[in-house]
Design a protein around this motif. Structure first.
Motif, short mmCIF file in Angstrom:
data_model
loop_
_atom_site.label_atom_id
_atom_site.label_comp_id
_atom_site.label_asym_id
_atom_site.label_seq_id
_atom_site.Cartn_x
_atom_site.Cartn_y
_atom_site.Cartn_z
N THR A 213 0.94 -1.41 -0.13
CA THR A 213 -0.07 -0.02 0.09
C THR A 213 0.86 1.25 -0.24
O THR A 213 0.63 2.13 -0.75
N TRP A 217 1.00 3.94 -2.86
CA TRP A 217 0.73 5.41 -2.74
C TRP A 217 1.84 6.58 -3.16
O TRP A 217 1.79 7.56 -3.62
N TRP A 249 -3.31 2.94 -6.17
CA TRP A 249 -3.79 2.05 -5.33
C TRP A 249 -5.09 1.31 -5.77
O TRP A 249 -5.30 0.11 -5.71
#
Length: 380
Positions: A213, A217, A249
């Motif tokens: 993640t 990002w 994402w």
């Protein structure tokens, strides 16, 4: 004849034959397994590794292409391909968890762990519930937790939120939300199996998820061009794009993951929810009934089966989990040669799914029948 009435008559006739066979003790789980030839169990290590390398390589290529793609006419097809490749890898991990893909337990673990990683399943955590519960108690009421039926009385006691969720899950659009919430969220994230391997794999999964993640990002929001132009890497953060970060994402992880949830929710549903499959109470259930009579076998298009590895030929897998996916068709023919009259085999998977999601809403334990919401209200 109305399709629902036809299904009811066909199901009643089949259930009568089944009851007679069990009464005469002609059917046992062992006798069904004995019908499968030894060749169906052969699982050379090289063959399993080649399938894993093929699917993992294709997934990496497709994920990279999706990361780089910008035009919608590339992004949308790549979403579908990535979702299907996640399903392909998960099917291999599923076989590894059953000891069907390799004889080596260590190799089974590592291939299974890597193959289930793109679907964000903690390998040992998932295997605990799937192997012990779903396979140990297939279509047994109050035991098998996957697509477990709700009776009219139980439905009446649900809150309005519970009824709304039930209507969503058991609708044609419900396969994805059901798997995402009831299986993945509750089973992978909120629950931890009572063994050290599950806790370890779960912690590793959470850590990798956080890294993935953060990386997406950063890749989506960091302004690399500004940093290169200014010669100062901190300027890339000064102009950080939160919209770009969220889109990256969503594009690379979220949408393929949601598609995967729909594929898997749909797959499990059509295997075990059908007007011809009455779930049984503990007293009436037996391993032979659950494994042979609790599953529909479907022949699906080749292009789809390329990703799903014959998992839709599902009954032989329930009869004997050690059969690798590439021998399921052979095992089905072996079982049919002895018990063909009891086997459910179709090539109408989408039509059956739409019919079942209309007809199979609530289940009556006493009659062994599925009802629609309207039928259940009329009976009440």
């Amino acid at each position: 004849m109305n399709l629902a009435i036809h299904d009811e008559h066909r199901s009643a006739a089949r259930n009568q034959r089944t009851a007679e066979a069990f009464a005469a003790k002609k059917l046992t789980w062992k006798s069904i397994k004995d019908a499968i030839s030894p060749a169906a169990y052969e699982n050379p290590t090289g063959r399993g590794l080649l399938y894993f390398i093929r699917d993992f390589t294709l997934f990496c290529v497709a994920a990279t292409a999706l990361f780089l793609a910008e035009a919608w006419y590339f992004v949308i097809p790549l979403w579908i391909v990535n979702g299907l490749l996640i399903s392909a890898l998960f099917t291999l991990g599923h076989d590894a968890a059953h000891g069907a893909l390799f004889t080596s337990k260590r190799l089974s673990y590592w291939v299974g762990f890597l193959a289930t990683l793109p679907s964000w399943h903690a390998y040992s955590q998932w295997a605990y519930g799937h192997n012990r519960v779903h396979h140990g108690h297939t279509i047994k009421l109050d035991a098998d937790f996957v697509w477990h039926p709700v009776t009219p009385a139980e439905y009446a006691k649900l809150s309005w939120i519970g009824r709304l969720a039930h209507r969503l899950y058991w609708s044609p659009l419900g396969a994805g939300p059901y798997y995402l919430i009831e299986i993945w969220l509750k089973g992978m994230v909120l629950y931890t199996a009572p063994n050290a391997e599950a806790r370890r794999d779960q912690r590793v999964l959470f850590g990798l998820f956080a890294l993935m993640t953060a990386g997406l990002w950063l890749a989506g929001g960091y302004d690399l061009r500004l940093a290169q132009w200014s010669g100062d890497w901190t300027q890339g953060f000064a102009a950080f794009s939160w919209g770009g970060a969220l889109w990256m994402w969503t594009k690379v992880f979220l949408v393929p993951f949601l598609i995967w949830n729909y594929v898997m929710g749909f797959t499990v549903y059509v295997h075990h929810i059908n007007a011809e499959i009455p779930w049984k109470d503990r007293g009436d259930w037996s391993p032979a009934y659950g494994q042979l009579f609790g599953t529909v076998n479907y022949h699906i298009p080749r292009i789809v089966n390329f990703f799903l590895h014959d998992i839709y030929i599902h009954m032989p897998h329930h009869v004997q989990v050690r059969i690798p996916f590439y021998h399921l068709r052979r095992a089905l023919e072996d079982i049919k040669s002895v018990y063909g009259e009891y086997v459910i085999e179709r090539d109408t998977v989408m039509r059956d799914y739409l019919h079942s999601t209309r007809q199979c809403k609530l289940f009556d334990r006493e009659s062994g029948r599925w009802y629609t919401y309207a039928e259940a209200r009329a009976l009440a």
